[in-house]
Motif scaffolding. Sequence first.
Motif, PDB file in Angstrom:
ATOM      1  N   ASP A 163      19.694 -29.403 -44.483  1.00 29.89           N
ATOM      2  CA  ASP A 163      19.416 -30.843 -44.362  1.00 29.89           C
ATOM      3  C   ASP A 163      17.918 -31.097 -44.140  1.00 29.89           C
ATOM      4  O   ASP A 163      17.349 -32.035 -44.713  1.00 29.89           O
ATOM      5  N   ALA A 164      17.294 -30.243 -43.324  1.00 29.61           N
ATOM      6  CA  ALA A 164      15.855 -30.407 -43.073  1.00 29.61           C
ATOM      7  C   ALA A 164      15.062 -30.187 -44.360  1.00 29.61           C
ATOM      8  O   ALA A 164      14.094 -30.910 -44.648  1.00 29.61           O
ATOM      9  N   LEU A 165      15.474 -29.200 -45.153  1.00 25.53           N
ATOM     10  CA  LEU A 165      14.779 -28.918 -46.415  1.00 25.53           C
ATOM     11  C   LEU A 165      14.916 -30.102 -47.377  1.00 25.53           C
ATOM     12  O   LEU A 165      13.930 -30.547 -47.986  1.00 25.53           O
ATOM     13  N   LEU A 166      16.135 -30.633 -47.493  1.00 25.06           N
ATOM     14  CA  LEU A 166      16.332 -31.748 -48.431  1.00 25.06           C
ATOM     15  C   LEU A 166      15.596 -33.001 -47.962  1.00 25.06           C
ATOM     16  O   LEU A 166      15.039 -33.748 -48.776  1.00 25.06           O
ATOM     17  N   THR A 167      15.541 -33.214 -46.644  1.00 26.51           N
ATOM     18  CA  THR A 167      14.791 -34.359 -46.119  1.00 26.51           C
ATOM     19  C   THR A 167      13.306 -34.220 -46.461  1.00 26.51           C
ATOM     20  O   THR A 167      12.655 -35.183 -46.885  1.00 26.51           O
ATOM     21  N   LEU A 168      12.796 -33.011 -46.300  1.00 28.03           N
ATOM     22  CA  LEU A 168      11.386 -32.775 -46.622  1.00 28.03           C
ATOM     23  C   LEU A 168      11.113 -33.025 -48.112  1.00 28.03           C
ATOM     24  O   LEU A 168      10.097 -33.628 -48.481  1.00 28.03           O
ATOM     25  N   LEU A 169      12.028 -32.565 -48.950  1.00 26.20           N
ATOM     26  CA  LEU A 169      11.881 -32.799 -50.391  1.00 26.20           C
ATOM     27  C   LEU A 169      11.864 -34.299 -50.688  1.00 26.20           C
ATOM     28  O   LEU A 169      11.011 -34.779 -51.450  1.00 26.20           O
ATOM     29  N   PRO A 225      10.835 -29.614 -39.024  1.00 23.56           N
ATOM     30  CA  PRO A 225      10.991 -29.746 -37.575  1.00 23.56           C
ATOM     31  C   PRO A 225      12.051 -28.790 -37.043  1.00 23.56           C
ATOM     32  O   PRO A 225      13.071 -29.197 -36.497  1.00 23.56           O
ATOM     33  N   LEU A 226      11.788 -27.480 -37.240  1.00 25.52           N
ATOM     34  CA  LEU A 226      12.771 -26.468 -36.835  1.00 25.52           C
ATOM     35  C   LEU A 226      12.057 -25.376 -36.047  1.00 25.52           C
ATOM     36  O   LEU A 226      10.961 -24.945 -36.433  1.00 25.52           O
ATOM     37  N   PRO A 227      12.694 -24.866 -34.981  1.00 26.04           N
ATOM     38  CA  PRO A 227      12.084 -23.753 -34.262  1.00 26.04           C
ATOM     39  C   PRO A 227      12.083 -22.484 -35.111  1.00 26.04           C
ATOM     40  O   PRO A 227      12.983 -22.280 -35.935  1.00 26.04           O
TER      41      PRO A 227
END
Length: 257
Positions: A163-169, A225-227
């Motif tokens: 989800d973080a990757l797709l949001t960034l895209l 925004p991931l550790p």
Amino acid sequence: MGNYLFGNTGELLESHFGALSDLLDAGTFARIEQLGLPESARCLEIGGGGGSVTSWLADLVGPRGDITATDLDVDRLAPLERDNVTVLRHDVVRDVLPENAYDLVHARLVLIHLPERDAVLRKLVRALRPGGRLLLDEFDCRPLHVLTAPTPEDAELIMRVKDALLTLLEQAGADVTYGARIEKALRDNGLRDVAAVREVDEWQGGEAGCALLAGNVLQTRGRMPLPDPDVDRFVELMGDPAVVLSGYAVCSAWGTR
Ligand SMILES: C[S@@+](CC[C@H](N)C(=O)[O-])C[C@H]1O[C@@H](n2cnc3c(N)ncnc32)[C@H](O)[C@@H]1O
């Protein structure tokens, strides 16, 4: 380099293009063969990236054919230049293309990234000579989900990172569902004999689809925004055969001007 999220990611680009080639070349090549290009065809490969499609096309059309391969970054395309291959550093959004010129225009996973994709598509259609064929290969990222993972926590982590990757895209201007609309986009642009396929395969840890995801996450590490431990575990899981994902839908559409 425009909005392209994975540009300028150094040596990670080698494995990125390797994974794309392993995952997609067989399907792309089969579809181009189905199109049945004329002898000595003139072809335009937009955003040729690692060059696997350009090399194959150059062999397909032979010495009397002609391939123009473009990209913002031509580091991997430039060594492919030869009698029937011209490589251009070219921004398909801003730079002009010849009109009424090509028997085949192909773009794979380029328009998905470009906010200006509708205008670019119109430009690609104009680049075709009458009777020329346009082929787009794109992802629809929505089907990606976990089928099996070592633990429920791992499954949850994979979805969170995805989800973080797709949001960034999306923040970079990508339309991560674009593949679902390319057939209609070709029809709306007046092409005839439009057809399309959509394939959703299982991606097992260690295979090309999971390698692509792991690479994408490493390419964007620091911008997500991931550790760090989450990123590290994600990459580890993408190499673990105990992980099986439903992959992105691989969508292709083609039509004739
Ligand atoms: C996901 S890669 C796909 C590479 C190749 N088409 C493949 O499928 O293996 C996207 C490619 O499009 C290129 N690209 C991005 N924006 C572009 C633009 N505005 N004009 C030309 N190429 C662009 C990138 O540099 C990158 O090589």
